[in-house]
Design a protein around this motif. Structure first.
Motif, mmCIF file in Angstrom:
data_model
loop_
_atom_site.group_PDB
_atom_site.id
_atom_site.type_symbol
_atom_site.label_atom_id
_atom_site.label_comp_id
_atom_site.label_asym_id
_atom_site.label_seq_id
_atom_site.Cartn_x
_atom_site.Cartn_y
_atom_site.Cartn_z
ATOM 1 N N LEU A 97 0.801 -1.222 0.000
ATOM 2 C CA LEU A 97 0.000 0.000 0.000
ATOM 3 C C LEU A 97 0.831 1.268 0.000
ATOM 4 O O LEU A 97 0.578 2.178 -0.776
ATOM 5 C CB LEU A 97 -0.950 -0.002 1.202
ATOM 6 N N TRP A 98 1.803 1.366 0.916
ATOM 7 C CA TRP A 98 2.640 2.566 0.971
ATOM 8 C C TRP A 98 4.008 2.245 1.547
ATOM 9 O O TRP A 98 4.209 1.211 2.147
ATOM 10 C CB TRP A 98 1.965 3.689 1.765
ATOM 11 N N LYS A 99 4.936 3.175 1.308
ATOM 12 C CA LYS A 99 6.269 3.102 1.898
ATOM 13 C C LYS A 99 6.439 4.327 2.783
ATOM 14 O O LYS A 99 5.933 5.408 2.471
ATOM 15 C CB LYS A 99 7.355 3.065 0.819
ATOM 16 N N MET A 100 7.153 4.146 3.879
ATOM 17 C CA MET A 100 7.352 5.252 4.801
ATOM 18 C C MET A 100 8.753 5.231 5.381
ATOM 19 O O MET A 100 9.385 4.180 5.484
ATOM 20 C CB MET A 100 6.303 5.212 5.927
ATOM 21 N N LYS A 101 9.227 6.430 5.726
ATOM 22 C CA LYS A 101 10.482 6.581 6.434
ATOM 23 C C LYS A 101 10.132 6.552 7.910
ATOM 24 O O LYS A 101 9.345 7.365 8.385
ATOM 25 C CB LYS A 101 11.149 7.913 6.061
ATOM 26 N N LEU A 102 10.680 5.589 8.637
ATOM 27 C CA LEU A 102 10.329 5.419 10.041
ATOM 28 C C LEU A 102 10.944 6.514 10.912
ATOM 29 O O LEU A 102 12.104 6.876 10.732
ATOM 30 C CB LEU A 102 10.799 4.055 10.540
ATOM 31 N N ALA A 103 10.151 6.999 11.869
ATOM 32 C CA ALA A 103 10.641 7.991 12.812
ATOM 33 C C ALA A 103 11.350 7.317 13.989
ATOM 34 O O ALA A 103 12.302 7.866 14.540
ATOM 35 C CB ALA A 103 9.487 8.862 13.310
ATOM 36 N N ASP A 104 10.875 6.121 14.361
ATOM 37 C CA ASP A 104 11.414 5.440 15.536
ATOM 38 C C ASP A 104 11.275 3.928 15.357
ATOM 39 O O ASP A 104 10.208 3.371 15.595
ATOM 40 C CB ASP A 104 10.655 5.913 16.784
ATOM 41 N N GLU A 105 12.368 3.288 14.946
ATOM 42 C CA GLU A 105 12.312 1.838 14.717
ATOM 43 C C GLU A 105 12.016 1.068 15.993
ATOM 44 O O GLU A 105 11.577 -0.074 15.941
ATOM 45 C CB GLU A 105 13.602 1.330 14.059
ATOM 46 N N GLY A 106 12.223 1.691 17.164
ATOM 47 C CA GLY A 106 11.910 1.046 18.440
ATOM 48 C C GLY A 106 10.439 0.692 18.562
ATOM 49 O O GLY A 106 10.070 -0.214 19.318
ATOM 50 N N GLN A 107 9.581 1.396 17.808
ATOM 51 C CA GLN A 107 8.143 1.096 17.853
ATOM 52 C C GLN A 107 7.833 -0.286 17.272
ATOM 53 O O GLN A 107 6.749 -0.808 17.495
ATOM 54 C CB GLN A 107 7.350 2.150 17.084
ATOM 55 N N LEU A 108 8.752 -0.855 16.532
ATOM 56 C CA LEU A 108 8.519 -2.162 15.919
ATOM 57 C C LEU A 108 8.638 -3.295 16.941
ATOM 58 O O LEU A 108 8.160 -4.400 16.705
ATOM 59 C CB LEU A 108 9.515 -2.398 14.778
ATOM 60 N N ASP A 109 9.260 -2.989 18.098
ATOM 61 C CA ASP A 109 9.522 -4.028 19.092
ATOM 62 C C ASP A 109 8.265 -4.720 19.589
ATOM 63 O O ASP A 109 8.300 -5.890 19.942
ATOM 64 C CB ASP A 109 10.297 -3.452 20.286
ATOM 65 N N GLY A 110 7.131 -4.015 19.603
ATOM 66 C CA GLY A 110 5.902 -4.619 20.100
ATOM 67 C C GLY A 110 5.122 -5.393 19.053
ATOM 68 O O GLY A 110 4.056 -5.935 19.354
ATOM 69 N N LEU A 111 5.623 -5.443 17.820
ATOM 70 C CA LEU A 111 4.898 -6.124 16.750
ATOM 71 C C LEU A 111 5.223 -7.615 16.725
ATOM 72 O O LEU A 111 6.185 -8.074 17.331
ATOM 73 C CB LEU A 111 5.220 -5.477 15.408
ATOM 74 N N LEU A 112 4.410 -8.362 15.992
ATOM 75 C CA LEU A 112 4.557 -9.808 15.915
ATOM 76 C C LEU A 112 5.492 -10.220 14.785
ATOM 77 O O LEU A 112 5.580 -9.534 13.768
ATOM 78 C CB LEU A 112 3.179 -10.439 15.635
ATOM 79 N N ASP A 113 6.161 -11.371 14.957
ATOM 80 C CA ASP A 113 6.855 -11.978 13.825
ATOM 81 C C ASP A 113 5.848 -12.883 13.118
ATOM 82 O O ASP A 113 4.687 -12.995 13.541
ATOM 83 C CB ASP A 113 8.124 -12.721 14.265
#
Length: 122
Positions: A97-113
């Motif tokens: 859908l879209w591509k984005m430049k991440l502001a804080d990759e630390g926010q990915l820590d709570g996501l699922l594999d």
């Protein structure tokens, strides 16, 4: 090397060098049915984690697609304007859908594999 994460709202986010490509999962497109319209995000727009970034409309319903992290939208998949069904046929590849430049990759820590996501939808 790109790493893919999943949200409990059925988005996938593939991160490679601070740039994230976002789409909906195969499970989500199966639940929605045939997509007839995708409202793409505006390039340059800043989104916060949890903001509605895209609206997808299927023959069944319209659904919001949420930003899985904070960042700036740098590209929208304009191929979907002519062929929204790409999301159905290739949800995790050409149907992004879209591509984005991440502001804080630390926010990915709570996501699922992938294994965690498969257990969640299990």
């Amino acid at each position: 090397m790109a790493k893919t994460y999943f949200t409990q709202d059925h988005e996938w986010i593939r991160v490679d060098g601070g740039v994230a490509t976002v789409g909906i999962t195969n499970y989500a497109q199966e639940q929605l049915g045939d997509l007839v319209f995708v409202e793409l995000p505006e390039v340059g727009r800043m989104v916060k984690k949890g903001d509605t970034a895209v609206v997808v409309e299927s023959v069944k319903a319209a659904s919001d697609v949420y930003a899985p992290a904070d960042g700036e939208i740098i590209e929208a998949n304009t191929a979907l304007s002519a062929d929204p069904a790409l999301v159905n046929s290739a949800a995790t590849s050409e149907g992004w859908l879209w591509k984005m430049k991440l502001a804080d990759e630390g926010q990915l820590d709570g996501l699922l594999d992938e294994a965690g996501y498969n257990a969640f939808i299990g």
